[in-house]
Enzyme design. Structure first.
Site, PDB file in Angstrom:
ATOM      1  N   ASP A 118      56.997  63.566 -11.072  1.00  0.00           N
ATOM      2  CA  ASP A 118      56.711  62.258 -12.154  1.00  0.00           C
ATOM      3  C   ASP A 118      55.706  62.872 -13.288  1.00  0.00           C
ATOM      4  OD1 ASP A 118      58.495  60.832 -10.392  1.00  0.00           O
ATOM      5  OD2 ASP A 118      56.757  60.159  -9.244  1.00  0.00           O
TER       6      ASP A 118
HETATM    7  N1  URA Z   1      57.075  62.195  -4.805  1.00  0.00           N
HETATM    8  C1  URA Z   1      56.777  61.418  -5.866  1.00  0.00           C
HETATM    9  O1  URA Z   1      56.529  60.134  -5.674  1.00  0.00           O
HETATM   10  N2  URA Z   1      56.669  61.965  -7.192  1.00  0.00           N
HETATM   11  C2  URA Z   1      56.355  63.237  -7.274  1.00  0.00           C
HETATM   12  O2  URA Z   1      56.420  63.548  -8.682  1.00  0.00           O
HETATM   13  C3  URA Z   1      56.913  64.135  -6.384  1.00  0.00           C
HETATM   14  C4  URA Z   1      57.195  63.704  -5.111  1.00  0.00           C
END
Ligand code: URA
Length: 228
Positions: free
Chosen positions: A99
């Site tokens: 993310d």
């Molecule tokens: N899980 C999440 O919620 N976000 C990420 O970036 C990676 C794994």
């Protein structure tokens, strides 16, 4: 390898766009017009608009992703892209997604075969995350997360989970679904305020500050190829 894959690996363009160049008759193989189903290797002379195209060196890069960067290759909101932090001539792409606000270990490569293998759900790549959370951390919640919780796209697989402090937990998963950690923790009323991936398979971030990257060693590449 397929001609479109050769052109993509040479950093010319994506495979899909390479097909358009081939269809337009702009690509030759050993002096003859290339076809969509042409197969080529290092001994073939590939040219685009009459100019020779060489195969790209394979690169395997580990970056410590800083917060506020996207792992997609394009961003409609004009946010900073992780690939812009890696200034090299080879066309590497991130293996999987993190993310925008997640930090930590991210692999980038132009070895499409290895990337596909590592992202395939049947290969179990261990990913270790540290999540800073708001909400009460109880043993009951940790046990639920360990066993797997129900999400709108199916249950999460069993995970290794431990509390590091009263507001930080470590969670080791091998699935690659979108926002998985945040969604898993959400089911037990834990809101993630920061998420960091400390280890991708065996690769940790020793000596890499946010935004810094390094090439993997030969041994590390071999180890990734052995992931089952
Ligand atoms: N899980 C999440 O919620 N976000 C990420 O970036 C990676 C794994």
């Amino acid at each position: 390898m397929r001609l479109n894959a050769f052109l993509a690996r040479a950093g010319i363009t994506s495979r899909r766009k390479a097909d358009e160049l081939i269809k337009a008759g702009r690509v030759t193989v050993n002096g003859k017009n290339g076809q969509l189903n042409s197969n080529v290797d290092q001994n073939d002379q590939v040219a685009l608009d009459g100019k020779a195209v060489g195969a790209q060196k394979l690169r395997y890069i580990l970056i410590n992703k800083p917060t506020g960067t996207v792992t997609t290759l394009k961003d409609p909101h004009g946010r900073k892209k992780i690939i812009d932090l890696v200034n090299i001539s080879e066309r590497v792409v991130p293996v999987g997604r993190l993310d925008w606000d997640t930090t930590g270990a991210l692999l980038l490569t132009n070895d499409g075969e290895l990337a596909n293998q590592l992202m395939h759900p049947s290969f179990k790549v261990n990913k270790t995350y540290t999540a800073t959370v708001q909400g009460e951390l109880t043993e009951d919640k940790l046990n639920k997360l360990r066993r797997g919780v129900m999400l709108d796209d199916g249950p999460s697989a069993p995970a290794q989970v431990r509390a590091l402090t009263s507001s930080k937990i470590e969670i080791i998963i091998h699935e690659g679904r979108n926002h998985l950690v945040k969604r898993m923790l959400g089911t037990v009323d834990l809101k993630v305020t920061a998420l960091h991936r400390s280890i991708y398979e065996e690769l940790d971030l020793t000596e890499l500050r946010p935004g810094q990257w390094r090439d993997l060693t030969k041994k590390e590449i071999l180890q990734l190829r052995m992931v089952k």
